[in-house]
Design a protein around this motif. Sequence first.
Motif, PDB file in Angstrom:
ATOM      1  N   ASP A 209       0.817  -1.219   0.000  1.00  0.00           N
ATOM      2  CA  ASP A 209       0.000   0.000   0.000  1.00  0.00           C
ATOM      3  C   ASP A 209       0.850   1.268   0.000  1.00  0.00           C
ATOM      4  N   PHE A 210       2.056   1.186   0.516  1.00  0.00           N
ATOM      5  CA  PHE A 210       3.025   2.287   0.437  1.00  0.00           C
ATOM      6  C   PHE A 210       4.402   1.662   0.320  1.00  0.00           C
ATOM      7  N   TRP A 211       5.322   2.381  -0.324  1.00  0.00           N
ATOM      8  CA  TRP A 211       6.590   1.762  -0.705  1.00  0.00           C
ATOM      9  C   TRP A 211       7.773   2.621  -0.270  1.00  0.00           C
ATOM     10  N   ASP A 212       8.802   1.939   0.223  1.00  0.00           N
ATOM     11  CA  ASP A 212      10.077   2.576   0.493  1.00  0.00           C
ATOM     12  C   ASP A 212      11.145   1.498   0.435  1.00  0.00           C
ATOM     13  N   SER A 213      12.396   1.915   0.310  1.00  0.00           N
ATOM     14  CA  SER A 213      13.489   0.959   0.148  1.00  0.00           C
ATOM     15  C   SER A 213      14.124   0.558   1.471  1.00  0.00           C
TER      16      SER A 213
ATOM     17  N   THR B 178      10.119 -12.614   6.162  1.00  0.00           N
ATOM     18  CA  THR B 178       9.671 -13.084   4.844  1.00  0.00           C
ATOM     19  C   THR B 178       8.400 -13.910   4.963  1.00  0.00           C
ATOM     20  N   LEU B 179       8.326 -14.771   5.972  1.00  0.00           N
ATOM     21  CA  LEU B 179       7.111 -15.568   6.196  1.00  0.00           C
ATOM     22  C   LEU B 179       5.931 -14.660   6.534  1.00  0.00           C
ATOM     23  N   TYR B 180       6.183 -13.651   7.340  1.00  0.00           N
ATOM     24  CA  TYR B 180       5.113 -12.721   7.714  1.00  0.00           C
ATOM     25  C   TYR B 180       4.555 -12.013   6.481  1.00  0.00           C
TER      26      TYR B 180
ATOM     27  N   GLY C 104       0.980 -11.473   1.470  1.00  0.00           N
ATOM     28  CA  GLY C 104       0.991 -11.448   0.010  1.00  0.00           C
ATOM     29  C   GLY C 104       1.953 -10.456  -0.601  1.00  0.00           C
ATOM     30  N   SER C 105       2.987 -10.042   0.133  1.00  0.00           N
ATOM     31  CA  SER C 105       3.921  -9.060  -0.424  1.00  0.00           C
ATOM     32  C   SER C 105       5.371  -9.381  -0.082  1.00  0.00           C
ATOM     33  N   ALA C 106       5.688 -10.661   0.057  1.00  0.00           N
ATOM     34  CA  ALA C 106       7.065 -11.043   0.396  1.00  0.00           C
ATOM     35  C   ALA C 106       8.031 -10.645  -0.710  1.00  0.00           C
ATOM     36  N   GLY C 107       7.651 -10.871  -1.964  1.00  0.00           N
ATOM     37  CA  GLY C 107       8.520 -10.522  -3.084  1.00  0.00           C
ATOM     38  C   GLY C 107       8.807  -9.038  -3.145  1.00  0.00           C
ATOM     39  N   GLU C 108       7.776  -8.222  -2.920  1.00  0.00           N
ATOM     40  CA  GLU C 108       7.960  -6.772  -2.939  1.00  0.00           C
ATOM     41  C   GLU C 108       8.843  -6.313  -1.783  1.00  0.00           C
ATOM     42  N   MET C 109       8.706  -6.956  -0.620  1.00  0.00           N
ATOM     43  CA  MET C 109       9.545  -6.614   0.524  1.00  0.00           C
ATOM     44  C   MET C 109      11.009  -6.898   0.233  1.00  0.00           C
ATOM     45  N   ILE C 110      11.296  -8.057  -0.333  1.00  0.00           N
ATOM     46  CA  ILE C 110      12.676  -8.437  -0.641  1.00  0.00           C
ATOM     47  C   ILE C 110      13.261  -7.508  -1.699  1.00  0.00           C
ATOM     48  N   TYR C 111      12.464  -7.209  -2.727  1.00  0.00           N
ATOM     49  CA  TYR C 111      12.954  -6.312  -3.785  1.00  0.00           C
ATOM     50  C   TYR C 111      13.259  -4.928  -3.224  1.00  0.00           C
TER      51      TYR C 111
END
Length: 521
Positions: free
Chosen positions: A55-59, A219-221, A226-233
């Motif tokens: 819903d919101f993005w940062d690195s 990563t499991l959390y 439904g956003s593990a890939g986006e978190m890692i990226y």
Amino acid sequence: MMSKFRLVLPYIFLFLLTALALDLANPFFDKPARDGGFFLYAGSQIVDGKIPYKDFWDSKGPGIFYVNALGLFLGGGSRWGVWLLEFVCIFGMLSLLYYTLSKRWGMGAALFGTALAGFGLRAVLGYGNYTEEFALLFNAAGLAIFLSMVDVERNYWKYIWVGALFGLSFTFRANNIGGFFAVLGAVFLFYVFKRHYVEALRIILAALAGFALPLILWTLYFAILGSAGEMIYASILFNFSYSAAKDREWLDMFGGFGRYGMDWYGWFALAAWFILVLRFLLSFVQRKVMVFEVFLLVWFPIEIALSNLSGRNFTHYYISWALALAVYSAYVFAEFWQVTFKVSAMEGWSDGLGAVISVALIVMLFVIAPSVWARYVQALGTGGEYIDPVSAYIRDNSQPEDRLLTWYPEMGVNFMAGRSSPVKYVYYPLFLEGSLTKEIEDHYFDDLTSTPPELILDCSRSVDAIPSLDPATREEQYSIAGLKKKMYIQPKMDEVFEFVAQNYQLENTIDACLIFRRRAD
């Protein structure tokens, strides 16, 4: 009773030193800085049920978002809750360092090291709420465990804990783990030099297993969300392109010793490191090198390198140096004491002398910074927190359900005004060349046009890093020689300018910030 009070006095000093370091972060007097404002916004979004990276993005890693969410939850939505967690982390870091250093080098060295660390931290902490700041507690705990066993035992479970604590630090910001790299490097060099290859491998694997644990849990959390890939990226992969997006010269590696760094505290740590190098060479010639000396040999250079990977001189990048400053300063104090008085610093300091020095340090804090304590008294007596004129205007001239877009993203305004952003990638257009993908830019424009905000806040003139949304102001910026070349100019910005021109009108100007309101249909 008196002996217990004497033992508490150093911690009273550290408590007050923490308050001094957090002076500018006092919510009663100042608004949050840009990064801290975004983290507060992120925390408020999590409290409202939103999901980071989706819903919101940062690195940044997820740790900083959820710490802010916890602080806001504890504070009932107030910044004071986050400030309290900042205080706990810094005071906890200083207390752990004091306890650990006093066990190794005595009370005098511990007081000297933690005092310099606290003052050095004040020089770089600014308005607080930074990723490096919260990680200090985890790094200090990891180092405390490592230093407690480094010369006397090889406890694999403790190395797992060392890794886990640095793993938690990594989930705030990847550059925070200089101490962990130093631990691995010291173990590898020490045991391989002694040809104990299996032992080196066991310790390193134990530490890496602990390090991986928090990453796996996060990563499991996010997989459940439904956003593990986006978190890692976002928190890991994106930062490689960010670090590579700017050309760097070798002199950039020494930014922490300049005007944006720790001032003379950094130079002192560097001087202490050179003294350590001489001591290491002597131990090497005498074949008496300890793994702790190897650790000190590699640690500070690693911290310097990690703090300057991006080639950008932001003062908060050097918050992580506070740990190294404390340890190296304590080491130099102990060496100086030994050479001067021919007795170890452990033996030369009684509890009584430590109590006297602690009282002197406490008095010194009140003498050198009387205005700080006056500010705290006023804040505690009055209560509440500061809100700037721009945020107050937005709050008073819009509805809670209205959305606010900040152009030159000052998300602290969104937080203080209580207005959500319509876009996921709130930092657009502040992306360096090579780090902005077409997908990110298209997503931003789709969010803007599909859920147009009621208000747009354009603070581009405050820094002149991006063109203004207002055509006249934009032309004024472009007329300044050389300014346009230094700006963040993105491929789809003309479409943003056109959309704003067609759908919004200028309503007000406050503190050089332009406020646009959506035209009625």
